[in-house]
Motif scaffolding. Structure first.
Motif, PDB file in Angstrom:
ATOM      1  N   ASN A  98       0.822  -1.034   0.022  1.00  0.00           N
ATOM      2  CA  ASN A  98       0.365   0.044   0.314  1.00  0.00           C
ATOM      3  C   ASN A  98       1.094   0.738   0.091  1.00  0.00           C
ATOM      4  N   SER A  99       0.632   2.328  -0.661  1.00  0.00           N
ATOM      5  CA  SER A  99       1.331   3.673  -0.749  1.00  0.00           C
ATOM      6  C   SER A  99       0.877   4.048   0.390  1.00  0.00           C
ATOM      7  N   SER A 100       0.500   3.985   1.185  1.00  0.00           N
ATOM      8  CA  SER A 100       0.994   5.207   2.897  1.00  0.00           C
ATOM      9  C   SER A 100       1.187   3.801   3.469  1.00  0.00           C
ATOM     10  N   ASN A 101       1.071   2.466   3.861  1.00  0.00           N
ATOM     11  CA  ASN A 101       1.243   1.754   4.427  1.00  0.00           C
ATOM     12  C   ASN A 101       2.608   0.369   4.257  1.00  0.00           C
ATOM     13  N   GLN A 106      -3.844   3.374   7.664  1.00  0.00           N
ATOM     14  CA  GLN A 106      -4.298   3.998   6.543  1.00  0.00           C
ATOM     15  C   GLN A 106      -5.280   4.871   7.254  1.00  0.00           C
ATOM     16  N   ASN A 147     -10.123   7.145   5.274  1.00  0.00           N
ATOM     17  CA  ASN A 147      -8.155   6.989   5.432  1.00  0.00           C
ATOM     18  C   ASN A 147      -7.190   8.959   5.455  1.00  0.00           C
ATOM     19  N   ARG A 204      -4.693   9.773   4.033  1.00  0.00           N
ATOM     20  CA  ARG A 204      -3.822  10.303   2.326  1.00  0.00           C
ATOM     21  C   ARG A 204      -4.446  10.137   1.263  1.00  0.00           C
ATOM     22  N   ASN A 236      -4.371   7.374  -1.395  1.00  0.00           N
ATOM     23  CA  ASN A 236      -3.944   6.541  -0.929  1.00  0.00           C
ATOM     24  C   ASN A 236      -3.738   5.177  -2.208  1.00  0.00           C
ATOM     25  N   THR A 289      -3.216   0.819  -3.360  1.00  0.00           N
ATOM     26  CA  THR A 289      -2.710  -0.897  -3.205  1.00  0.00           C
ATOM     27  C   THR A 289      -2.474  -0.948  -4.525  1.00  0.00           C
TER      28      THR A 289
END
Length: 328
Positions: free
Chosen positions: A62-65, A147, A204, A206, A209, A211
């Motif tokens: 995931n882009s943020s997690n 997230q 979420n 951000r 977000n 995946t």
């Protein structure tokens, strides 16, 4: 597979999960493919390994997690259960988490001016659409908690969290609890499928977000019988990616640098590096390297092949895990 049977694509279910959305985007033709939900990521790998599924779709990062460690461990085949599984594709799905449940029928008393905005997040906190004071239990996939930190800390701090196999499974569990004391972090699609109310939307932290999902196959699996089962190849062709794992002798000075130089010396850009415990001994790790380029069929042909040849001379063990066209 019989002559008239459609190829099966296993994915992390149930229906309406983000992985289901990734599978639909990659294999959209229902006339030529059967999408089959599985309970866990391990079940998807097992279906591909025993060839009851022609392809599998699993979440990867995931882009943020960050990375999905369950998938990393299965790809590394730490327990020897999936020796023939390779990566053959990828898909990207925008993730818009919602809080789903059974609305209490009482409008929220929270006023827009009272909402705390945390400046470190690019996505302002959503305003609940109904009273959340009745929520005593939260369900979601472990990846989702990280997230949605700001929303959870603001409105549901201290509410017990229960990990389940997917966000859609969380919605399924909450749908069965008519008391309104349970809520799920899941998708708008799951709200429609399981008949749940959207208690808060786009929670979420951000914006943007996203995946990434991997498409996996059996090493001996033939190409899909119809071009409609795979994403079209743009013109000009898109870049390729390859995934490789390796272990090294941790007592040898510079061993990691020597392994990584096998890629740079052949002009291969590394797009990601991950590590996971190898399970062989304490503090011994498997390194995951994703690089540009593809492994060619001929021995010694191409930059990736040459890099792997050099890697074999400095790594303790290594394994090529597949090459595929980038969909970024």
């Amino acid at each position: 597979m019989g002559e008239h049977e459609r190829p099966v694509v296993a994915y992390l279910g149930p229906e309406a999960s983000y992985t289901h959305q990734a599978a639909l985007s990659t294999f959209p033709n229902k006339e030529t493919t059967t999408l089959s939900p599985r309970t866990t990521i391990a079940d998807v790998f097992s279906a591909v390994q025993n060839r009851s599924a022609h392809r599998g779709v699993v979440p990867f990062e995931n882009s943020s997690n960050g990375s999905v460690v369950f998938t990393l461990d299965l790809i590394a085949n730490l327990h020897g259960m999936h020796p023939d599984v390779l990566v053959c594709g990828e898909a990207y799905v925008a993730v818009k988490h919602c809080l789903l449940g059974h609305a209490a029928g009482i409008p929220s008393t929270q006023k827009e001016g009272e909402v705390r905005i945390d400046p470190q997040f690019t996505n302002p906190l959503a305003i609940p659409k109904s009273d959340l004071s009745r929520v005593k239990k939260l369900y979601s996939h472990p990846q989702a908690w990280g997230q949605c930190k700001a929303f959870l800390a603001t409105y549901l701090k201290g509410v017990p969290r229960h990990d389940v196999d997917s966000t859609s499974r969380a919605a399924e569990i909450v749908a069965a609890d008519k008391t309104g004391e349970s809520a799920a972090l899941s998708s708008l699609a799951a709200a429609d499928v399981f008949g749940l109310d959207v208690l808060a939307e786009s929670i979420n932290d951000r914006k943007g977000n996203t995946t990434r999902f991997l498409v996996i196959r059996h090493a001996s699996s033939p190409p899909l019988p119809s071009p409609s089962l795979s994403l079209p190849t743009p013109n000009p062709p898109t870049p390729w990616k390859s995934l490789i794992t390796f272990t090294l002798n941790h007592t040898a000075p510079g061993s990691l640098a020597q392994c990584l130089s096998a890629f740079s010396s052949h002009g291969l850009s590394l797009t990601s590096i991950n590590t996971r415990p190898s399970g062989v001994e304490n503090w011994h790790y498997v390194f995951f390297v994703e690089c540009g380029g593809r492994k060619e069929d001929g021995e010694g042909e191409g930059d990736v092949n040459r890099a792997l040849g050099e890697l074999g001379g400095v790594a303790r063990t290594w394994r090529w895990l597949g090459s595929w066209e980038s969909r970024l």
